[in-house]
Design a protein around this motif. Structure first.
Motif, short mmCIF file in Angstrom:
data_model
loop_
_atom_site.label_atom_id
_atom_site.label_comp_id
_atom_site.label_asym_id
_atom_site.label_seq_id
_atom_site.Cartn_x
_atom_site.Cartn_y
_atom_site.Cartn_z
N ASP A 265 -2.76 -0.04 -1.74
CA ASP A 265 -1.62 0.83 -2.01
C ASP A 265 -0.39 -0.03 -2.24
OD1 ASP A 265 0.42 2.67 -2.03
OD2 ASP A 265 -0.37 3.86 -0.37
N ASN A 266 0.18 0.11 -3.44
CA ASN A 266 1.38 -0.64 -3.78
C ASN A 266 2.58 0.30 -3.80
OD1 ASN A 266 3.22 -2.53 -4.69
ND2 ASN A 266 2.53 -2.47 -6.82
N TRP B 131 -0.58 -4.13 2.06
CA TRP B 131 -1.22 -3.48 0.92
C TRP B 131 -2.31 -2.48 1.35
CZ3 TRP B 131 0.35 -4.95 -4.07
CH2 TRP B 131 1.16 -6.08 -4.13
N CYS B 132 -2.66 -2.51 2.61
CA CYS B 132 -3.81 -1.73 3.04
C CYS B 132 -3.49 -0.24 3.10
CB CYS B 132 -4.32 -2.23 4.39
SG CYS B 132 -5.16 -3.82 4.25
N GLN B 133 -4.44 0.55 2.68
CA GLN B 133 -4.24 1.98 2.43
C GLN B 133 -4.60 2.84 3.63
OE1 GLN B 133 -7.26 3.71 0.11
NE2 GLN B 133 -6.02 5.35 -0.73
N GLY C 72 2.75 3.50 -2.88
CA GLY C 72 2.43 4.83 -3.37
C GLY C 72 1.52 4.83 -4.57
N SER C 73 1.35 3.68 -5.20
CA SER C 73 0.44 3.56 -6.35
C SER C 73 -0.87 2.94 -5.86
CB SER C 73 1.08 2.67 -7.43
OG SER C 73 0.18 2.48 -8.49
N VAL C 74 -1.92 3.75 -5.84
CA VAL C 74 -3.22 3.31 -5.33
C VAL C 74 -4.03 2.68 -6.45
CG1 VAL C 74 -5.35 4.05 -4.21
CG2 VAL C 74 -3.17 5.08 -3.54
N ARG D 37 -9.75 -0.75 -2.00
CA ARG D 37 -8.63 0.06 -2.52
C ARG D 37 -7.35 -0.31 -1.78
NH1 ARG D 37 -10.38 5.91 -3.84
NH2 ARG D 37 -11.32 4.65 -5.49
N ASP E 152 -7.72 -0.03 -7.29
CA ASP E 152 -8.91 -0.72 -6.83
C ASP E 152 -8.93 -2.14 -7.36
OD1 ASP E 152 -9.76 1.61 -5.58
OD2 ASP E 152 -10.97 2.25 -7.29
N PHE F 255 -5.91 6.59 4.75
CA PHE F 255 -6.76 7.61 4.12
C PHE F 255 -7.08 8.69 5.15
CE2 PHE F 255 -9.45 4.37 5.96
CZ PHE F 255 -10.47 5.07 6.57
N ARG G 149 -6.73 3.67 8.58
CA ARG G 149 -6.25 2.64 7.65
C ARG G 149 -7.28 1.54 7.54
NH1 ARG G 149 -0.93 -1.21 8.48
NH2 ARG G 149 -0.42 -1.52 6.27
#
Length: 308
Positions: free
Chosen positions: A209-210, A265-267, A212-214, A207, A216, A269, A165
């Protein structure tokens, strides 16, 4: 030297060693008549008698003695070389060359190296830090380490970390005269420190993540670097915000050198994978290293170049 010539010389040396065609034939697992034909073919090709034969014994001619003295060490050396190579297949030993980014070395490999060295003292590791995407096969590496989505097609890959993450961080001194961002869009009002790929000059995307909606976010890049450790150091010194892997900033967060923002908000990966070209006869040393690092599922052949 062609295959027939090698067979004839091997037959000749074995007969000289045993001083009898019967014992030599048994040692080579061939018939005495086949062995005799091989030696006669060698004599015919060289145009000189090498052995004196009687019904009860075999002796060397002067020419045979010269040939035996020169050829015997060569064949023995070839046998020793084959045995030495076979040892690599059975016992982990020798050098394993791995190409990997610095962050993978820090969070996935270095923490396990002491245990690996104790388990396999005859294996020497050559870890080459490379933050760009390198053709590990063309460059002579045994394997490489990359994030899942960056691995080339038709490579075998094994997971060596869980999913990772990102974390956006800044120093307390940086936030002393400015409020932390509450949503990614507010990053436009902040100084940002960004990773830059050396090979392409491209900047790493910030990048998020909101649910499930990624997406930039374009940021104000006041400093770009191609080294994650230097980005971390720059962030700790209050030069701006950095977006780095959680594991890399964990210690600085615990020591209050950095403050984390935008965590919801952090994604996540795909984590790091060790990958290598598909091979039938893998050296025992490489197999030991792979088995020591891997977690979860066994190696998979990736037909589309993506792990996750």
């Amino acid at each position: 030297m062609d295959g027939m010539e090698f067979t004839q010389l091997k037959a000749f040396v074995t007969v000289c060693d045993e001083r009898a065609f019967g014992r030599a034939a048994k040692r080579l697992a061939v018939s005495p008549s086949a062995l005799s034909r091989a030696v006669r073919s060698l004599e015919s090709r060289l145009g000189i008698r090498l052995l004196n034969r009687t019904t009860r014994s075999v002796g060397l001619t002067e020419a045979g003695a010269v040939l035996y003295e020169r050829i015997k060490p060569m064949l023995a050396g070839m046998d020793e070389a084959v045995l030495a190579v076979e040892a690599y297949q059975g016992t982990p030993m020798g050098v394993v060359r791995i190409n990997l980014p610095s962050i993978a070395a820090r969070i996935a490999v270095l923490p396990k190296l002491q245990q690996f060295r104790l388990a396999y003292p005859a294996v020497r590791l050559d870890l080459v830090i490379d933050n760009d995407i390198t053709d590990v096969v063309a460059q002579g590496f045994d394997a490489g380490v990359r994030i899942g989505g960056q691995i080339s097609r038709d490579m075998v890959a094994v997971r060596i970390t869980p999913d990772l993450r990102m974390a956006v961080v800044g120093a307390p001194a940086y936030f002393a005269d400015r409020p932390p961002p509450q949503v990614p869009a507010e990053l436009k009002d902040h100084f940002c420190l960004t990773y830059k790929w050396k090979s392409t000059g491209a900047l790493s995307q910030w990048r998020f993540d909101n649910g499930g909606s990624v997406f930039d976010v374009e940021v104000n890049n006041v400093l770009t670097l191609n080294d994650t450790d230097l980005l971390l150091l720059a962030a700790c010194r209050g030069l701006g915000l950095a977006c780095l892997v959680e594991d890399l900033v964990e210690s600085a967060l615990e020591n209050k050198q950095l403050i984390r923002v935008l965590e919801p908000w952090c994604q996540f990966f795909p984590g790091f994978y060790l990958y290598y070209s598909e091979r039938t006869h893998m050296p025992a040393s490489l197999r030991a290293f792979i088995d020591f690092l891997k977690i979860g599922e066994p190696g998979l052949l990736m037909p589309k170049g993506l792990i996750d």
